[in-house]
Motif scaffolding. Structure first.
Motif, PDB file in Angstrom:
ATOM      1  N   GLY A  45     -44.362  42.660 -26.362  1.00 11.10           N
ATOM      2  CA  GLY A  45     -43.058  41.720 -26.339  1.00 11.10           C
ATOM      3  C   GLY A  45     -42.856  40.928 -27.505  1.00 11.10           C
ATOM      4  O   GLY A  45     -41.807  41.004 -28.201  1.00 11.10           O
ATOM      5  N   PHE A  46     -43.955  40.499 -28.051  1.00  7.21           N
ATOM      6  CA  PHE A  46     -43.869  39.617 -29.360  1.00  7.21           C
ATOM      7  C   PHE A  46     -43.539  40.461 -30.317  1.00  7.21           C
ATOM      8  O   PHE A  46     -42.622  40.166 -31.206  1.00  7.21           O
ATOM      9  N   LEU A  47     -44.041  41.741 -30.345  1.00  8.25           N
ATOM     10  CA  LEU A  47     -43.719  42.683 -31.391  1.00  8.25           C
ATOM     11  C   LEU A  47     -42.157  43.104 -31.540  1.00  8.25           C
ATOM     12  O   LEU A  47     -41.553  43.331 -32.306  1.00  8.25           O
ATOM     13  N   LEU A  48     -41.924  43.419 -30.232  1.00  4.72           N
ATOM     14  CA  LEU A  48     -40.558  43.611 -30.001  1.00  4.72           C
ATOM     15  C   LEU A  48     -39.604  42.514 -30.217  1.00  4.72           C
ATOM     16  O   LEU A  48     -38.524  42.851 -30.998  1.00  4.72           O
ATOM     17  N   PHE A  49     -39.815  41.472 -30.247  1.00  2.00           N
ATOM     18  CA  PHE A  49     -38.822  40.302 -30.685  1.00  2.00           C
ATOM     19  C   PHE A  49     -38.783  40.132 -31.936  1.00  2.00           C
ATOM     20  O   PHE A  49     -37.840  40.025 -32.390  1.00  2.00           O
ATOM     21  N   ILE A  50     -40.005  40.397 -32.680  1.00  2.00           N
ATOM     22  CA  ILE A  50     -40.067  40.382 -34.194  1.00  2.00           C
ATOM     23  C   ILE A  50     -39.156  41.382 -34.757  1.00  2.00           C
ATOM     24  O   ILE A  50     -38.393  41.266 -35.542  1.00  2.00           O
ATOM     25  N   ALA A  51     -39.298  42.636 -34.049  1.00  2.00           N
ATOM     26  CA  ALA A  51     -38.409  43.560 -34.624  1.00  2.00           C
ATOM     27  C   ALA A  51     -37.179  43.721 -34.429  1.00  2.00           C
ATOM     28  O   ALA A  51     -36.135  43.761 -35.118  1.00  2.00           O
ATOM     29  N   VAL A  55     -34.078  43.467 -37.211  1.00  2.00           N
ATOM     30  CA  VAL A  55     -32.909  44.292 -37.104  1.00  2.00           C
ATOM     31  C   VAL A  55     -31.709  43.615 -37.192  1.00  2.00           C
ATOM     32  O   VAL A  55     -30.615  43.746 -38.052  1.00  2.00           O
ATOM     33  N   ILE A  56     -31.489  42.563 -36.485  1.00  2.00           N
ATOM     34  CA  ILE A  56     -30.508  41.545 -36.543  1.00  2.00           C
ATOM     35  C   ILE A  56     -30.210  40.862 -37.996  1.00  2.00           C
ATOM     36  O   ILE A  56     -29.104  40.655 -38.447  1.00  2.00           O
ATOM     37  N   LYS A  57     -31.260  40.675 -38.716  1.00  2.00           N
ATOM     38  CA  LYS A  57     -31.253  40.065 -40.136  1.00  2.00           C
ATOM     39  C   LYS A  57     -30.678  41.202 -41.100  1.00  2.00           C
ATOM     40  O   LYS A  57     -29.873  40.933 -41.617  1.00  2.00           O
ATOM     41  N   VAL A  58     -31.127  42.419 -40.870  1.00  2.00           N
ATOM     42  CA  VAL A  58     -30.573  43.523 -41.570  1.00  2.00           C
ATOM     43  C   VAL A  58     -28.971  43.831 -41.279  1.00  2.00           C
ATOM     44  O   VAL A  58     -28.115  44.078 -42.314  1.00  2.00           O
ATOM     45  N   PHE A  59     -28.930  43.831 -39.902  1.00  2.00           N
ATOM     46  CA  PHE A  59     -27.439  43.953 -39.623  1.00  2.00           C
ATOM     47  C   PHE A  59     -26.485  42.881 -40.139  1.00  2.00           C
ATOM     48  O   PHE A  59     -25.386  43.528 -40.705  1.00  2.00           O
ATOM     49  N   PHE A  60     -26.842  41.882 -40.048  1.00  2.00           N
ATOM     50  CA  PHE A  60     -25.774  40.815 -40.433  1.00  2.00           C
ATOM     51  C   PHE A  60     -25.864  40.596 -42.015  1.00  2.00           C
ATOM     52  O   PHE A  60     -25.158  40.058 -42.727  1.00  2.00           O
ATOM     53  N   LYS A  61     -26.618  41.056 -42.847  1.00  2.00           N
ATOM     54  CA  LYS A  61     -26.819  41.135 -44.084  1.00  2.00           C
ATOM     55  C   LYS A  61     -25.996  41.916 -44.641  1.00  2.00           C
ATOM     56  O   LYS A  61     -25.316  41.592 -45.714  1.00  2.00           O
TER      57      LYS A  61
END
Length: 62
Positions: A45-51, A55-61
């Protein structure tokens, strides 16, 4: 940057620390099996949250 004595101390300290941690883990292995069942789910769950954050960071960049 560091003197030879400091590097030798750091190496000895690291080796001793790793040995003590291995001994402590083996001593408590039975307790880990009882009290920490399913802890891999928390790790996943923690690794999924970081992933997802990545993804959100790359998407909004873009």
């Amino acid at each position: 940057m560091f003197s030879q004595g400091q590097l030798i101390f750091a190496l000895c300290f690291f080796v001793a620390f790793v040995i003590v941690m291995i001994i402590a883990y083996r001593k408590d292995l039975a307790l880990h099996k009882i009290f920490y069942k399913g802890n891999y789910k928390v790790l996943i769950g923690f690794l999924l949250f970081i992933a997802i954050l990545f993804v959100i960071k790359v998407f909004f960049k873009r």
